[in-house]
Design an enzyme around this catalytic site. Sequence first.
Site, short mmCIF file in Angstrom:
data_model
loop_
_atom_site.label_atom_id
_atom_site.label_comp_id
_atom_site.label_asym_id
_atom_site.label_seq_id
_atom_site.Cartn_x
_atom_site.Cartn_y
_atom_site.Cartn_z
CB SER A 1 -0.87 0.01 1.26
OG SER A 1 -0.02 0.20 2.38
CE LYS A 2 0.33 7.76 -2.56
NZ LYS A 2 -0.46 8.50 -3.39
NE ARG A 3 -0.15 1.14 6.45
CZ ARG A 3 0.32 -0.06 6.80
NH1 ARG A 3 1.36 -0.17 7.55
NH2 ARG A 3 -0.28 -1.15 6.38
CG HIS A 4 3.29 -1.54 3.00
ND1 HIS A 4 2.15 -2.19 2.64
CD2 HIS A 4 3.51 -1.86 4.28
CE1 HIS A 4 1.68 -2.88 3.67
NE2 HIS A 4 2.49 -2.69 4.67
N GLY A 5 5.19 2.10 0.79
CA GLY A 5 6.16 2.54 -0.22
C GLY A 5 5.70 2.22 -1.62
#
Length: 469
Positions: A241-245
Amino acid sequence: MSQQVVTRFAPSPTGFLHIGGARTALFNWLYARGRGGKFLLRIEDTDRARSTPAATQAILDGLAWLGLDHDGEAVSQFARAPRHAEVAHALLDAGKAYKCFATQDEIETFREAARAEGRSTLYRSPWRDADPATHPDAPFVIRIKAPREGATVIRDVVQGDVTIRNDQLDDMVLLRSDGTPVYMLAVAVDDHDMGVTHVIRGDDHLNNAARQMMIYEAMGWPLPVYAHIPLIHGPDGKKLSKRHGALGVEEYQKMGYPAAAMRNYLARLGWSHGDDEFFSDMQAREWFDITGIGKSPARLDFKKLENLCGRHIAAMDDAALLHELKGFLAATGQPPLSDEKLQLLEQAMYCLKDRARTFPELIEKATFILADRPIMADAGAAAHLDDVSRGILKELTPHLQNATWSRNSVEELVTQFAEDHGMKFGKLAGPLRAALAGRTATPSVFDMMLVLGRDETTARLTDVAGLGG
Ligand code: GLU
């Protein structure tokens, strides 16, 4: 003679070039480049509502930053629509496809009845075997005559044999009633016409392969080799996800990771060559093979990425490093460096590049070059500049003014000076770092002095010593 390898990267220009796409591009690039083959780029811009020129540009910029050069011109899939339609008509003429006049309402009625009777809702058109003499003068789509018996086996070199029963495939539409081709037709025709020998892509396209193979088989074209690679997951093993990169590659450039390290890291993300973690492009090209691609999803790990970045920065040629550093400054909207600063940076690169994992870290270490007099000390450095140490710097300055400016003599002079004042060199280093760089984490004091030269060094010492009165 064995056939030349041709791979392709086929992004849809609907957003940025994300990390998964970049890895797919890299795998295709490595596979082709390591075999004297071709790496082609096709922009899958058939979805006119979602494709934008800005996204195409972002993809081109991302590939350029990563150094993944493609052969020939990028192909626009949309521009090839007439050719896609031609193939649909060729299949029609060969009896491998048919005109279907069913309306949306009729298809819906068919599905409702199938649902009610607990049958498969895959649409079975009554027009498949209809005599053309019975065709109405009405809008139609062209559907492929999908095989109904047996099974389709995707011989995937990563996933192994994947079998799909043919009764689970419908007579897919090739050409819509307005004459536009569907995506699946476009991909198969383009891959064939571009001479693609190896289709390496995310495993979210595995099911599409069965449908694309149907078109190849109906046209009598030889199939490419399929390699569907597992997607990238976050550090917690969940979908990225975006949070992961799951960011555009330009964000990675902005975070200050060198492209060579990104290539190394992305290559290791889902592919391995023994225990090798750190390698050059040359080695990657030589070693890369589809057989080294794992079946389970790789996890994105920023710690590993940063560690590799540090190793690449330390190993990189100074001029190449400077070139990437300039790219980093431009990408982050910082003003370009003057020729004078660039020259100093190049001279100093030997003492800046170890232990910097990213360009911001390298820039931090280069503060003594990038800052101009009077040097502003940060809080940590300022603590080293009390009246006593200012007095000592004031005393040291004339000695330096008369010194021969070589590493040995400056080092000897400063060490001797410390000894004469009954202190360890370490005691002197803090105030010197503060005066020369305004920071506590810097290259060695002697490296800074040599790069700055005698005049600049003594001027900076005088600046702080003067403040002491
Ligand atoms: N355009 C597709 C995507 O961006 C890739 C299609 C393919 O590689 O066959 O996901």
